[in-house]
Design a protein around this motif. Structure first.
Motif, PDB file in Angstrom:
ATOM      1  N   LEU A  14      32.863  93.644  76.706  1.00  0.00           N
ATOM      2  CA  LEU A  14      33.490  92.323  76.648  1.00  0.00           C
ATOM      3  C   LEU A  14      33.904  91.979  75.221  1.00  0.00           C
ATOM      4  N   LEU A  15      33.030  92.232  74.251  1.00  0.00           N
ATOM      5  CA  LEU A  15      33.350  91.916  72.858  1.00  0.00           C
ATOM      6  C   LEU A  15      34.542  92.722  72.359  1.00  0.00           C
ATOM      7  N   SER A  16      34.733  93.912  72.915  1.00  0.00           N
ATOM      8  CA  SER A  16      35.842  94.767  72.485  1.00  0.00           C
ATOM      9  C   SER A  16      37.170  94.375  73.118  1.00  0.00           C
ATOM     10  N   SER A  17      37.128  93.575  74.170  1.00  0.00           N
ATOM     11  CA  SER A  17      38.343  93.312  74.943  1.00  0.00           C
ATOM     12  C   SER A  17      39.218  92.212  74.353  1.00  0.00           C
ATOM     13  N   ARG A  18      38.664  91.378  73.473  1.00  0.00           N
ATOM     14  CA  ARG A  18      39.473  90.339  72.829  1.00  0.00           C
ATOM     15  C   ARG A  18      38.823  89.908  71.522  1.00  0.00           C
ATOM     16  N   PRO A  19      39.543  89.198  70.634  1.00  0.00           N
ATOM     17  CA  PRO A  19      39.002  88.913  69.296  1.00  0.00           C
ATOM     18  C   PRO A  19      37.741  88.068  69.264  1.00  0.00           C
TER      19      PRO A  19
END
Length: 344
Positions: A14-19
């Motif tokens: 999840l953290l990698s999917s958007r800023p």
């Protein structure tokens, strides 16, 4: 109940999917309490993930740079895919220096289970690579930066140097990276011009994400856009020909990286091809080995006819080799009969 390790992997994804994410958003997505999210964030930091906190009532968490490379969990297919990709990078030189790729490949292969190592060995035996000198390569770090902003759909300030060496800075909405031949192309929407563009990735000098997530509306097919951009490069001269072939066959004969195509009635395709001069274009058309009609310009048509006349004169007094089978071809109204060229 989901295990702690699986929950941590889900949180990293999840953290990698958007800023940026708020604690409440993460808790809602993972179906846990906000206290559990804060505890899992602390655990990720212990493992080496650089999870940064953003202060303020609307702050949250974002994935930044860590203090060390965190552990990865790969299944069999993912591990094989990574090993194959590293091998390709090491032996093709597509990422520039091959030392980092070879080192990473060695470390990965040492840790592969025998069942995966055996499959990789089978692929190694089937691969053959050639090396080409003098081609500019993109730095691995830059390719990773471009891939990251594409995956996050994050508006980016792009510093770019064109073929003439002119430096520009522009805001773009990233979409995809496309590999064509031995080059990478960055497909993005130019915000100021409001149009889709392709950029040679090796000419990108700096990538500055703005943190603004954008939603792309009706993006183009990136592969087709890159192919048209390559074929539509600046040439001194262009020739337009009509091939007696349907579009799919014409695309196999003249690749989309060489010409631009459009159907012209049933069974015919019009193709525009760029080249250095009329004689060079005429030579390319002859090498196609298929009937065709030059629609424009006249100087390419004349160069094509001149070449066929020269072939006719060189071969008119030379009988065909013994046992040769009869054959006929036509190039823009000129017929060839077993090495003898004559007007149709």
């Amino acid at each position: 109940m989901i295990s702690t390790s699986a929950r941590l992997l889900r949180l990293v994804s999840l953290l990698s999917s958007r800023p940026s994410w708020t604690c409440r958003e993460l808790a809602g997505r993972m179906e846990v309490t906000e206290r559990t999210v804060r505890r899992d964030i602390a655990r990720l930091r212990e493992l080496g993930y650089g999870v940064e906190s953003e202060p303020g009532p609307w702050g949250g968490y974002r994935l930044g740079g860590g203090t060390r490379v965190p552990p990865l969990v790969l299944d069999d297919e993912e591990a094989l895919a990574v090993a194959v990709a590293l091998r390709e990078a090491a032996f093709s030189g597509v990422l520039g220096s091959d030392q980092a790729s070879l080192s990473a490949l060695l470390k990965l292969r040492q840790g592969l289970p025998p069942r995966i190592a055996d499959r990789l060995g089978e692929l190694d035996g089937a691969f053959v690579h050639t090396h080409r000198q003098g081609e500019r390569q993109i730095a691995p770090g830059m390719l990773l930066e471009l891939a990251t902003v594409c995956r996050r759909s994050e508006r980016t300030r792009l510093s770019y140097r064109d073929r003439e060496g002119t430096a520009t800075v522009r805001d773009v909405d990233p979409y995809r990276l496309v590999r064509a031949g031995r080059r990478w192309y960055f497909v993005a929407r130019d915000v100021t011009r409001d149009e889709w563009r392709t950029f040679r990735a090796d000419r990108v000098t700096q990538v500055q994400p703005t943190g603004q997530v954008v939603e792309l509306v009706d993006p183009p097919d990136p592969a087709i856009l890159v192919s048209r951009g390559i074929a539509g490069g600046t040439y001194p001269l262009y020739v337009t020909v009509r091939l007696p072939l349907p579009l799919d066959q014409a695309l196999r004969l003249v690749p989309p990286t060489v010409g631009t195509h459009r159907p012209d009635g049933p069974g015919h395709t019009v193709v525009e091809i760029g080249g250095p001069d009329a004689d060079g274009l005429a030579g390319y058309l002859l090498r196609l080995g298929t009937p065709l009609r030059v629609l424009s310009p006249d100087d390419v048509r004349e160069a094509l006819l001149r070449r066929t006349r020269e072939l006719f004169e060189d071969n008119e007094n030379r009988p065909p080799s013994q046992g040769a089978a009869p054959c006929r071809r036509a190039v823009d109204g000129v017929q060839s009969d077993c090495g003898r060229l004559s007007p149709d």
